[in-house]
Design an enzyme around this catalytic site. Structure first.
Site, PDB file in Angstrom:
ATOM      1  CE1 TYR A 143      28.164  22.803  39.958  1.00  0.00           C
ATOM      2  CE2 TYR A 143      25.842  23.099  40.472  1.00  0.00           C
ATOM      3  CZ  TYR A 143      27.166  23.138  40.858  1.00  0.00           C
ATOM      4  OH  TYR A 143      27.491  23.499  42.151  1.00  0.00           O
ATOM      5  CE  LYS A 147      29.108  19.922  42.222  1.00  0.00           C
ATOM      6  NZ  LYS A 147      30.237  19.843  43.155  1.00  0.00           N
ATOM      7  NE  ARG A 184      28.895  31.403  42.422  1.00  0.00           N
ATOM      8  CZ  ARG A 184      29.550  30.467  43.099  1.00  0.00           C
ATOM      9  NH1 ARG A 184      28.915  29.665  43.904  1.00  0.00           N
ATOM     10  NH2 ARG A 184      30.861  30.340  42.971  1.00  0.00           N
ATOM     11  CB  VAL A 185      21.901  36.627  42.301  1.00  0.00           C
ATOM     12  CG1 VAL A 185      21.789  35.871  43.608  1.00  0.00           C
ATOM     13  CG2 VAL A 185      21.008  37.828  42.321  1.00  0.00           C
ATOM     14  CG  ASP A 270      16.453  31.289  37.266  1.00  0.00           C
ATOM     15  OD1 ASP A 270      17.597  30.996  37.636  1.00  0.00           O
ATOM     16  OD2 ASP A 270      15.790  32.225  37.754  1.00  0.00           O
ATOM     17  N   PRO A 271      15.360  27.982  38.663  1.00  0.00           N
ATOM     18  CG  PRO A 271      16.584  26.756  40.209  1.00  0.00           C
ATOM     19  CD  PRO A 271      16.734  27.714  39.085  1.00  0.00           C
TER      20      PRO A 271
HETATM   21  N1  LIG Z   1      29.146  28.588  46.375  1.00  0.00           N
HETATM   22  C1  LIG Z   1      27.982  27.996  46.350  1.00  0.00           C
HETATM   23  O1  LIG Z   1      26.969  28.638  46.596  1.00  0.00           O
HETATM   24  C2  LIG Z   1      27.877  26.518  46.063  1.00  0.00           C
HETATM   25  C3  LIG Z   1      26.586  25.955  46.054  1.00  0.00           C
HETATM   26  C4  LIG Z   1      26.461  24.594  45.816  1.00  0.00           C
HETATM   27  C5  LIG Z   1      27.568  23.804  45.609  1.00  0.00           C
HETATM   28  N2  LIG Z   1      28.808  24.372  45.613  1.00  0.00           N
HETATM   29  C6  LIG Z   1      29.959  23.477  45.358  1.00  0.00           C
HETATM   30  O2  LIG Z   1      31.045  23.796  46.197  1.00  0.00           O
HETATM   31  C7  LIG Z   1      32.272  23.616  45.503  1.00  0.00           C
HETATM   32  C8  LIG Z   1      33.092  24.887  45.557  1.00  0.00           C
HETATM   33  O3  LIG Z   1      32.352  25.941  44.944  1.00  0.00           O
HETATM   34  P1  LIG Z   1      32.835  27.472  44.947  1.00  0.00           P
HETATM   35  O4  LIG Z   1      31.653  28.301  45.122  1.00  0.00           O
HETATM   36  O5  LIG Z   1      33.984  27.608  45.851  1.00  0.00           O
HETATM   37  O6  LIG Z   1      33.275  27.611  43.425  1.00  0.00           O
HETATM   38  P2  LIG Z   1      34.701  28.004  42.806  1.00  0.00           P
HETATM   39  O7  LIG Z   1      34.530  27.983  41.326  1.00  0.00           O
HETATM   40  O8  LIG Z   1      35.215  29.245  43.435  1.00  0.00           O
HETATM   41  O9  LIG Z   1      35.614  26.797  43.272  1.00  0.00           O
HETATM   42  C9  LIG Z   1      35.784  25.614  42.540  1.00  0.00           C
HETATM   43  C10 LIG Z   1      37.271  25.314  42.514  1.00  0.00           C
HETATM   44  O10 LIG Z   1      37.491  24.086  41.808  1.00  0.00           O
HETATM   45  C11 LIG Z   1      38.562  24.277  40.895  1.00  0.00           C
HETATM   46  N3  LIG Z   1      38.374  23.335  39.782  1.00  0.00           N
HETATM   47  C12 LIG Z   1      37.404  23.337  38.852  1.00  0.00           C
HETATM   48  N4  LIG Z   1      37.565  22.311  37.997  1.00  0.00           N
HETATM   49  C13 LIG Z   1      38.657  21.629  38.423  1.00  0.00           C
HETATM   50  C14 LIG Z   1      39.347  20.484  37.953  1.00  0.00           C
HETATM   51  N5  LIG Z   1      38.929  19.809  36.865  1.00  0.00           N
HETATM   52  N6  LIG Z   1      40.459  20.077  38.618  1.00  0.00           N
HETATM   53  C15 LIG Z   1      40.904  20.760  39.716  1.00  0.00           C
HETATM   54  N7  LIG Z   1      40.299  21.853  40.205  1.00  0.00           N
HETATM   55  C16 LIG Z   1      39.186  22.280  39.558  1.00  0.00           C
HETATM   56  C17 LIG Z   1      38.465  25.718  40.462  1.00  0.00           C
HETATM   57  O11 LIG Z   1      39.661  26.228  39.915  1.00  0.00           O
HETATM   58  C18 LIG Z   1      38.069  26.385  41.773  1.00  0.00           C
HETATM   59  O12 LIG Z   1      39.193  26.749  42.539  1.00  0.00           O
HETATM   60  C19 LIG Z   1      31.914  23.197  44.085  1.00  0.00           C
HETATM   61  O13 LIG Z   1      32.003  21.785  43.981  1.00  0.00           O
HETATM   62  C20 LIG Z   1      30.482  23.634  43.948  1.00  0.00           C
HETATM   63  O14 LIG Z   1      29.770  22.830  43.039  1.00  0.00           O
HETATM   64  C21 LIG Z   1      28.979  25.707  45.819  1.00  0.00           C
END
Ligand SMILES: NC(=O)c1ccc[n+]([C@@H]2O[C@H](COP(=O)([O-])OP(=O)(O)OC[C@H]3O[C@@H](n4cnc5c(N)ncnc54)[C@H](O)[C@@H]3O)[C@@H](O)[C@H]2O)c1
Length: 308
Positions: A143, A147, A184-185, A270-271
């Site tokens: 991950y 990213k 998630r927490v 874990d940070p």
């Molecule tokens: N929620 C947070 O706290 C957080 C923090 C940092 C970064 N992000 C980033 O924000 C974005 C959304 O996160 P989220 O919390 O909504 O997570 P989430 O898992 O609910 O959403 C991710 C979405 O991407 C879709 N997906 C995954 N792999 C895919 C693929 N290969 N092709 C098409 N769709 C795909 C999943 O089905 C899902 O709907 C992610 O990129 C995540 O890394 C979220």
């Protein structure tokens, strides 16, 4: 505008869809439903300006759009570690596919990056200029490094091909439509408390996190996407810092019930601390979070009550 949102059926993506539909745009929501759920966008499926397409971002796609938000990627450790090679491909090949499309269309493209690019930080709070402290070969690396590589691709397409990019680094965000089993927490604690189960705190619970309510985050996304002062990366998150024990106690207080707090071993890498420096977001976007943790937790508890 016509806007493509990858990962649009996920937790954050579905809230972004709501905001952009409200603003009058035409949306294409592309998602393979790995961690996203159709019900997250169920209320939009019959909307005349909304189209859902089940597709994997690793496979090429072509649409005529003005803007692209790239959110597709599993975001919680159990989900992204389930198939780590696929996770890296989703970030890297997915970024290449979005950037290639943006280049051809001259569309603006937004990358949902993460505070995980800072790894286990030795600088606190983390400004965007900090390069991070990331293990390249650990369980979280698929991950974190995926990213990081996606960010590299965004900036190389920007420098080499003049692609109009925006990069946000998202810190822990919570709210309605989080997946109840995403590990998630915030969702863990609330679901455990609502079911009357023990609340599991890893380690002694003194590690800290900052939590941003989803509505605040989405406001930051839209501001970043629609300004021209900076391409990023810009941290978006809530600088309020809480220990895991404080969060567990808050959830217990709000839910009531009989759950007890129990301790488990800390997971690898874990940070210990994570808090955004949001000076850039304040300066360029005039953004800061508005929803206090107590209020956000109440709204999230109400959502999980209706789900469970
Ligand atoms: N929620 C947070 O706290 C957080 C923090 C940092 C970064 N992000 C980033 O924000 C974005 C959304 O996160 P989220 O919390 O909504 O997570 P989430 O898992 O609910 O959403 C991710 C979405 O991407 C879709 N997906 C995954 N792999 C895919 C693929 N290969 N092709 C098409 N769709 C795909 C999943 O089905 C899902 O709907 C992610 O990129 C995540 O890394 C979220």
């Amino acid at each position: 505008m016509r806007i493509l949102i990858t990962g649009g059926a996920g937790f954050l993506g579905s809230h972004l869809c709501d905001r952009l539909i409200e603003a009058g745009h035409d949306l294409i929501c592309l998602d393979n439903l790995f961690t996203g759920r159709r019900q997250n966008v169920g209320h939009l499926l019959n909307h005349p300006r909304f189209e859902f397409i089940r597709h994997d971002i690793i496979d090429p796609f072509k649409f005529e759009v003005d803007q692209i938000y790239n959110l597709a990627c599993p975001a919680s450790p159990p989900h992204y570690q389930y198939n780590p090679i696929k996770t890296t491909k989703t970030s890297v090949v997915g970024a290449i596919n979005c950037l290639g499309l943006a280049k051809r269309l001259k569309a603006r493209v937004f990358q949902a990056s993460t505070s995980e690019v800072y790894g286990d930080p030795s600088v606190h709070p983390q400004p965007e200029s900090y390069w991070g402290n990331v293990n390249p070969i650990g369980r979280r690396s698929c991950y974190d490094e995926g990213k990081r590589c996606a960010e590299t691709l965004f900036f190389d397409y920007h420098r080499e091909n003049k692609v109009d990019i925006r990069v946000v680094r998202i810190f822990n965000t919570y709210g309605p439509r989080m997946h109840p089993n995403d590990g998630r927490v915030v969702s863990n604690f609330i679901v455990q408390a609502l079911k009357g189960e023990d609340i599991t705190v890893y380690g002694d619970g003194s590690q800290t996190r900052s939590f941003c309510y989803v509505d605040d985050l989405i406001e930051g996304f839209i501001r970043l996407m629609n300004q021209t002062e900076t391409v990023g990366p810009v941290n978006i998150g809530n600088p309020g810092e809480f220990t895991m024990l404080e969060l567990a106690e808050l959830v217990l207080k709000k839910v009531g019930g009989t759950s007890k707090i129990v301790h488990r071993d800390l997971p690898a890498d874990d940070p210990k601390q994570r808090r955004p420096d949001i000076s850039l977001a304040q300066k360029h976007l005039g953004w800061e979070p508005k929803v206090p943790l107590e209020e956000g937790i109440e709204r999230t508890i109400a959502y999980f009550k209706s789900e469970i």
